[in-house]
Design an enzyme around this catalytic site. Structure first.
Site, PDB file in Angstrom:
ATOM      1  N   THR A 138       0.818  -1.223   0.000  1.00  0.00           N
ATOM      2  CA  THR A 138       0.000   0.000   0.000  1.00  0.00           C
ATOM      3  C   THR A 138       0.853   1.275   0.000  1.00  0.00           C
ATOM      4  O   THR A 138       1.871   1.348   0.678  1.00  0.00           O
ATOM      5  CB  THR A 138      -0.914  -0.009   1.238  1.00  0.00           C
ATOM      6  OG1 THR A 138      -1.717  -1.169   1.165  1.00  0.00           O
ATOM      7  CG2 THR A 138      -1.804   1.215   1.295  1.00  0.00           C
TER       8      THR A 138
ATOM      9  N   GLU B 153      -4.558 -14.526   3.068  1.00  0.00           N
ATOM     10  CA  GLU B 153      -4.677 -13.474   4.082  1.00  0.00           C
ATOM     11  C   GLU B 153      -6.145 -13.247   4.451  1.00  0.00           C
ATOM     12  O   GLU B 153      -6.488 -13.122   5.624  1.00  0.00           O
ATOM     13  CB  GLU B 153      -4.055 -12.173   3.548  1.00  0.00           C
ATOM     14  CG  GLU B 153      -4.037 -11.057   4.570  1.00  0.00           C
ATOM     15  CD  GLU B 153      -3.426  -9.777   4.022  1.00  0.00           C
ATOM     16  OE1 GLU B 153      -3.776  -9.374   2.882  1.00  0.00           O
ATOM     17  OE2 GLU B 153      -2.598  -9.171   4.724  1.00  0.00           O
TER      18      GLU B 153
END
Lengths: 379, 249
Positions: free
Chosen positions: A118, A237
């Site tokens: 990110t 995840e």
């Protein structure tokens, strides 16, 4: 296996009661003792194949570990990534890289629990990242910045996604991104770590790369194919973090049930009132739904499939169920829900994160709309 | 160092007990079973003794039905080398149980046989000492501290108001008190290794014996407390009630 595993994790977590987590939250401290014991007992290496020193378990079993940690009142977020970040290395790394790193990761001597994707100007729109890695001889030189990169200060290694070919020069936006294994211990001044203070006790950071050099042998897989490598890890995840939300939801249901049975107002337990009982029951039902979907997603993954839709949907249901349960518990406890000593407010803050991380639930709806229902892409 | 541990599967101490329809047994429906907590200290001690000796074998024995296999696996996950299920119904008569264990342990070449000091389900404290007697070896009960040197045992027992130190030679039977050690939790590797460890099932016949349970009843429900009065004035009334009503003085 699941029941024995559940009992064993539960027994370990009993040694770290509410007061332990409350104290850490107050001091904004890392759960060193808990993570050390979890590591020593082999749980964080459970997904690593036995030939590399792990336990070689599947996602169904790993889910149970994280679920039980959060159900006990703890927070697996401090260490969950040690379990699955290595997946990129395991699936796409060379044999030499795997032999070099995985046994140490399985033993917990090497902590690979940071994952830098990110950026401030590229959240879910991953292909727009601006961090670059430019090859110069036998190294890549990295420049750029990342945000919300968790556990960097408690990691030795980090997975990094950077653009190796400018977006204008590639046919597809998803091309030209590469994955690197960064040795944080050797990064020095070329990687600056700026902690981000948040409303929960969770170490997360902004990273600034200023000419960080990464040896070519630390690139994972082929140059330019990194986006696909990262996507593969996201299913895992989502399924694992859904399990933490399920654990949170069960924590709230357990506590709210117990409290509403004991708390006497107007001469009877408050749990006898449907206004109190129904929200707890509703949250429990939602949690069971999330569990069924999570088990399905994990089983599909363990059977060698890529359950993109199931992984996304179970993360959605689980985080929503946890939030519903959190609010039910808050209402059940009344003023005591806000009192730090009761633990509800801490878990309330912690469980809120999963409505927006690791992916916002709105984007899951976008995914379902586009890929499952074949509606026009909405974003 | 070859050590045997005799392990009993008992209802979890936090389980709500329901008495069966025969009025003399526990209704096992929905009851969670665990290894007898005192036996866990014995298991830990056996594993630690072998680790310290650097060589040897640890074996766990349990008498019971097939469900006791799960309890044995827990011991194997902690680190015991192999398990033996003595498959059969137990008996309320400790002597019959001791005879069964002694027959199995005899000739096993064990330096030590460890029991928990009592089983939390029946509180009999009999099987350990009786087994020792049947094996013809010394027995020290409620061991809270243990030292081994040159084949001799020195054990401390916490007795009323003090500590008693006992010595004996090996082989011997010891019954273990809490406080001797902290039982380890099974690690993930231990749980997985336990699946591959040998677990032998040997059908046994346990005699009925001469001691029978005639009935079981739950303790009476605790009644709400009562405030007799306040300040020094209330003391005579309180003392009188403690003597005549509660009968604790």
């Amino acid at each position: 296996m699941k029941d024995e595993l559940r009992e064993a994790v539960r027994a370990l977590c009993r040694k770290y009661p509410d007061e332990y987590w409350r104290g850490l939250d107050e001091r904004r401290a890392y759960p060193e003792a808990f993570v050390a014991e979890l590591t020593r007992s082999g749980y964080l290496g459970c997904l690593i194949p036995e030939e590399y020193g792990g336990a070689g378990l599947g996602l169904r079993d790993a889910s149970v570990v994280l679920e039980e940690i959060n159900r006990s009142g703890g927070s697996a977020a401090a260490c969950h990534a040690q379990m699955y970040t290595m997946g990129t290395l395991l699936r796409h790394g060379s044999e030499e890289q795997k032999r070099r790193y995985l046994p140490g990761i399985a033993r917990g001597e090497l902590r690979l629990q940071a994952f830098a994707v990110t950026e401030p100007d590229a959240g879910s729109d991953t292909t727009q990242i601006s961090t670059t890695a430019v090859r110069q001889g036998d190294r890549y030189v990295v420049n750029g910045k990342k945000i919300f990169i968790s556990r960097v200060q408690h990691s030795d290694l980090m997975i990094l996604l950077a653009r190796t070919t400018p977006i204008e020069q590639v046919k597809k936006r998803t091309d030209g991104l590469s994955v690197f294994l960064v040795d944080i211990r050797e990064a020095g001044e070329r990687m600056r770590v700026q902690p981000v203070a948040t409303m929960i006790n969770h170490e997360t950071n902004e990273l600034f790369f200023d000419g960080l050099e990464v040896p070519v042998e630390n690139r994972i897989g082929e140059e330019g194919k990194g986006f696909g490598y990262i996507l593969g890890g996201m299913n895992v995840e989502r399924i694992l973090l859904a399990s933490e939300s399920i654990g949170d939801a069960l924590y709230f249901v357990d506590r709210a049930t117990e409290y509403s049975r004991q708390r006497i107002v107007f001469g009877r337990p408050i749990g006898q009132n449907q206004g109190v009982q129904f929200p707890i029951a509703r949250a429990y039902v939602a949690t069971q739904g999330a569990m069924a979907l999570r088990d399905n997603a994990a089983s599909l993954y363990d059977a060698g499939q890529l359950p993109g839709a199931e992984a996304n949907m179970c993360k959605y249901l689980a985080s929503e169920a946890a939030w519903e349960a959190a609010n039910a518990a808050m209402n059940t406890f009344g003023g005591y829900g806000l009192a730090v000593e009761f633990g509800i407010e801490r878990k309330f803050r912690e469980s809120r994160l999963y409505l927006v991380a690791p992916i916002a639930n709105n984007l899951i709806l976008c995914y379902v709309g586009e890929h499952v229902l074949h509606l026009p892409r909405s974003y | 160092m070859k050590v045997a541990v005799c392990l009993k599967r008992v209802p979890d101490t936090t389980t709500k007990i329901v008495i069966g329809s025969d009025g003399k047994s526990i209704d096992e429906n929905g009851v969670k079973f665990v290894p007898n907590p005192y036996d866990e200290y014995a298991l830990e001690e056996a594993i630690a003794l072998k680790e310290r000796a650097g060589a040897g074998e640890t074996v766990v024995y349990s008498l019971g039905g097939d469900s006791s296999q799960e309890t044995i696996r827990t011991a194997l996950a902690m680190g015991i080398d192999r398990g033996v299920l003595l498959q059969g119904a137990g008996s309320a008569d400790g002597f019959e149980v001791a005879k069964t264990f002694a027959a199995e342990l005899k000739g096993g070449g064990f330096d030590l046989v460890l029991f928990g000091k009592l089983a939390v389900d029946d509180y009999n404290m009999q099987v350990g000492p009786m087994t020792a007697e049947l094996l013809g070896v010394p027995c020290i009960t409620t061991v809270a501290h243990l030292t081994l040197a040159n084949g001799a045992i020195e054990a401390e027992r916490e007795i009323e108001g003090g500590i008693e130190v006992c010595t004996c030679s090996m082989p011997a039977v010891l019954t273990i008190d809490k406080g001797l050690n902290t039982p380890r939790l099974p690690s993930l590797k231990g749980i997985m290794a336990a699946k591959k460890k040998p677990l032998e099932v040997r059908p046994v016949h346990v005699g009925v014996g001469t001691l029978m349970v005639s009935s079981l009843t739950l303790p009476p429900e605790r009644l709400a407390g009562r405030i007799v009065g306040e300040g020094p004035d209330a003391v005579p009334a309180l003392v009188s009630l403690l003597r005549t009503e509660a009968k604790v003085l």
